[in-house]
Design a protein around this motif. Sequence first.
Motif, PDB file in Angstrom:
ATOM      1  N   PHE A  32     -16.745   8.423   1.379  1.00 14.75           N
ATOM      2  CA  PHE A  32     -17.009   9.160   0.144  1.00 14.75           C
ATOM      3  C   PHE A  32     -16.118  10.407   0.097  1.00 14.75           C
ATOM      4  O   PHE A  32     -16.127  11.230   0.997  1.00 14.75           O
ATOM      5  N   GLY A  33     -15.320  10.500  -0.936  1.00 22.46           N
ATOM      6  CA  GLY A  33     -14.376  11.613  -1.047  1.00 22.46           C
ATOM      7  C   GLY A  33     -12.961  11.224  -0.696  1.00 22.46           C
ATOM      8  O   GLY A  33     -12.031  12.025  -0.856  1.00 22.46           O
ATOM      9  N   SER A  34     -12.763  10.000  -0.211  1.00 21.80           N
ATOM     10  CA  SER A  34     -11.413   9.528   0.098  1.00 21.80           C
ATOM     11  C   SER A  34     -10.664   9.232  -1.196  1.00 21.80           C
ATOM     12  O   SER A  34     -11.259   9.091  -2.268  1.00 21.80           O
ATOM     13  N   THR A  35      -9.351   9.124  -1.094  1.00 20.03           N
ATOM     14  CA  THR A  35      -8.541   8.771  -2.247  1.00 20.03           C
ATOM     15  C   THR A  35      -7.990   7.361  -2.061  1.00 20.03           C
ATOM     16  O   THR A  35      -7.881   6.863  -0.943  1.00 20.03           O
ATOM     17  N   GLY A  36      -7.651   6.724  -3.175  1.00 20.78           N
ATOM     18  CA  GLY A  36      -7.065   5.397  -3.063  1.00 20.78           C
ATOM     19  C   GLY A  36      -7.386   4.527  -4.254  1.00 20.78           C
ATOM     20  O   GLY A  36      -8.080   4.945  -5.191  1.00 20.78           O
ATOM     21  N   GLY A  37      -6.896   3.293  -4.213  1.00 17.46           N
ATOM     22  CA  GLY A  37      -7.122   2.362  -5.300  1.00 17.46           C
ATOM     23  C   GLY A  37      -6.175   1.185  -5.206  1.00 17.46           C
ATOM     24  O   GLY A  37      -5.507   0.985  -4.181  1.00 17.46           O
ATOM     25  N   PRO A  38      -6.089   0.389  -6.280  1.00 19.05           N
ATOM     26  CA  PRO A  38      -5.273  -0.830  -6.245  1.00 19.05           C
ATOM     27  C   PRO A  38      -3.781  -0.552  -6.257  1.00 19.05           C
ATOM     28  O   PRO A  38      -3.309   0.408  -6.876  1.00 19.05           O
ATOM     29  N   GLU A  39      -3.062  -1.417  -5.574  1.00 19.12           N
ATOM     30  CA  GLU A  39      -1.604  -1.348  -5.503  1.00 19.12           C
ATOM     31  C   GLU A  39      -1.040  -2.695  -5.940  1.00 19.12           C
ATOM     32  O   GLU A  39      -1.558  -3.748  -5.580  1.00 19.12           O
ATOM     33  N   ARG A  40       0.028  -2.657  -6.729  1.00 12.05           N
ATOM     34  CA  ARG A  40       0.741  -3.860  -7.134  1.00 12.05           C
ATOM     35  C   ARG A  40       2.186  -3.774  -6.663  1.00 12.05           C
ATOM     36  O   ARG A  40       2.683  -2.677  -6.347  1.00 12.05           O
ATOM     37  N   ARG A  41       2.848  -4.914  -6.587  1.00  4.00           N
ATOM     38  CA  ARG A  41       4.272  -4.922  -6.242  1.00  4.00           C
ATOM     39  C   ARG A  41       5.031  -5.629  -7.363  1.00  4.00           C
ATOM     40  O   ARG A  41       4.871  -6.826  -7.576  1.00  4.00           O
ATOM     41  N   TRP A  94       3.195 -10.976  -5.779  1.00  9.94           N
ATOM     42  CA  TRP A  94       1.778 -10.858  -5.451  1.00  9.94           C
ATOM     43  C   TRP A  94       0.905 -11.414  -6.576  1.00  9.94           C
ATOM     44  O   TRP A  94       0.987 -10.944  -7.711  1.00  9.94           O
ATOM     45  N   ALA A  95       0.058 -12.377  -6.262  1.00 10.42           N
ATOM     46  CA  ALA A  95      -0.927 -12.855  -7.230  1.00 10.42           C
ATOM     47  C   ALA A  95      -2.139 -11.921  -7.265  1.00 10.42           C
ATOM     48  O   ALA A  95      -2.785 -11.769  -8.306  1.00 10.42           O
ATOM     49  N   GLN A  96      -2.421 -11.271  -6.142  1.00 10.03           N
ATOM     50  CA  GLN A  96      -3.579 -10.383  -6.037  1.00 10.03           C
ATOM     51  C   GLN A  96      -3.120  -8.956  -5.744  1.00 10.03           C
ATOM     52  O   GLN A  96      -2.096  -8.738  -5.081  1.00 10.03           O
ATOM     53  N   SER A  97      -3.872  -8.000  -6.252  1.00 10.73           N
ATOM     54  CA  SER A  97      -3.589  -6.605  -5.930  1.00 10.73           C
ATOM     55  C   SER A  97      -4.060  -6.303  -4.511  1.00 10.73           C
ATOM     56  O   SER A  97      -4.753  -7.105  -3.873  1.00 10.73           O
ATOM     57  N   ARG A  98      -3.671  -5.145  -4.026  1.00 17.41           N
ATOM     58  CA  ARG A  98      -4.041  -4.722  -2.675  1.00 17.41           C
ATOM     59  C   ARG A  98      -4.451  -3.255  -2.735  1.00 17.41           C
ATOM     60  O   ARG A  98      -3.773  -2.442  -3.378  1.00 17.41           O
ATOM     61  N   ARG A  99      -5.555  -2.914  -2.091  1.00 14.06           N
ATOM     62  CA  ARG A  99      -6.048  -1.534  -2.121  1.00 14.06           C
ATOM     63  C   ARG A  99      -5.546  -0.744  -0.924  1.00 14.06           C
ATOM     64  O   ARG A  99      -5.421  -1.278   0.170  1.00 14.06           O
ATOM     65  N   ARG A 100      -5.273   0.519  -1.171  1.00 16.83           N
ATOM     66  CA  ARG A 100      -4.931   1.475  -0.110  1.00 16.83           C
ATOM     67  C   ARG A 100      -5.786   2.720  -0.272  1.00 16.83           C
ATOM     68  O   ARG A 100      -6.090   3.137  -1.395  1.00 16.83           O
ATOM     69  N   TYR A 101      -6.143   3.322   0.865  1.00 16.97           N
ATOM     70  CA  TYR A 101      -6.986   4.515   0.847  1.00 16.97           C
ATOM     71  C   TYR A 101      -6.504   5.502   1.907  1.00 16.97           C
ATOM     72  O   TYR A 101      -5.783   5.129   2.832  1.00 16.97           O
ATOM     73  N   ASP A 102      -6.934   6.741   1.753  1.00 12.30           N
ATOM     74  CA  ASP A 102      -6.713   7.769   2.772  1.00 12.30           C
ATOM     75  C   ASP A 102      -8.063   8.387   3.082  1.00 12.30           C
ATOM     76  O   ASP A 102      -8.646   9.094   2.245  1.00 12.30           O
ATOM     77  N   ALA A 103      -8.580   8.090   4.261  1.00 13.12           N
ATOM     78  CA  ALA A 103      -9.904   8.570   4.651  1.00 13.12           C
ATOM     79  C   ALA A 103      -9.887  10.015   5.115  1.00 13.12           C
ATOM     80  O   ALA A 103     -10.939  10.620   5.294  1.00 13.12           O
ATOM     81  N   GLY A 104      -8.702  10.583   5.330  1.00 12.85           N
ATOM     82  CA  GLY A 104      -8.630  11.932   5.875  1.00 12.85           C
ATOM     83  C   GLY A 104      -9.238  12.989   4.977  1.00 12.85           C
ATOM     84  O   GLY A 104      -9.830  13.960   5.448  1.00 12.85           O
ATOM     85  N   LEU A 105      -9.109  12.801   3.656  1.00 13.34           N
ATOM     86  CA  LEU A 105      -9.587  13.811   2.718  1.00 13.34           C
ATOM     87  C   LEU A 105     -11.101  13.925   2.683  1.00 13.34           C
ATOM     88  O   LEU A 105     -11.641  14.883   2.135  1.00 13.34           O
ATOM     89  N   SER A 106     -11.806  12.934   3.239  1.00 12.40           N
ATOM     90  CA  SER A 106     -13.265  12.965   3.211  1.00 12.40           C
ATOM     91  C   SER A 106     -13.864  13.660   4.426  1.00 12.40           C
ATOM     92  O   SER A 106     -15.082  13.815   4.505  1.00 12.40           O
TER      93      SER A 106
END
Length: 210
Positions: free
Chosen positions: A14-23, A40-52
């Motif tokens: 909770f409080g991390s940043t991130g979301g879907p990524e496309r190529r 890519w047929a499907q998107s891929r999510r990336r997050y940064d847990a450090g901010l939380s």
Amino acid sequence: MAFHDVRFPANLSFGSTGGPERRTEVVQLTNGYEERNTPWAQSRRRYDAGLSLRSLDDIAALIAFFEARRGQMYGFRWKDWADFKSCQPSAMPAYRDQDIAIADGMTRDFALSKRYGTGVQSYLRPITKPVEGTVLVGISTDEQVLGVDFEVDLASGIISFSEAPDAGEIITAGFEFDVPVRFDTDMIQTSVASFQAGEVPAVPVVEIRQ
């Protein structure tokens, strides 16, 4: 695939940043037009847990979880607080949230999915990590009973009916879900002095395909 069926501490995500990524591959043509394509047929999510991270106890919990996963070696569950339900964030999941299939009269197993947008241009996202105790399933207008009418595989997102639904019936579902991810680094650098001064470590997390 090496995967630990445990969730990253929800209070830390909770409080991390991130979301879907496309190529998208964009080719500029000499006439000024461009061509766009994607592998890519499907998107891929990336997050940064450090901010939380909010305390040294949070850092200790992060390091313990990181070590137990052996860095990038083992995947795990991640709660994306911006997108973890089959319905709107303010609502509670209901068995008619998502149309996941039309029965053919023979198939008993169906994969959970979530649709983004409407019509032919919508995107259908596979859901492979539903949360235990949240999956609701319906056949047309009739809600089904877990353990009697159907079972759900929490490791794959496959629901299995005790009997194949009649041909033409619409299979619906509502659920909460996690994202299968792994750490995108084999090293976490922390400094107590820097953390107390307001700096947080970068903790990249990336979705894995299953």
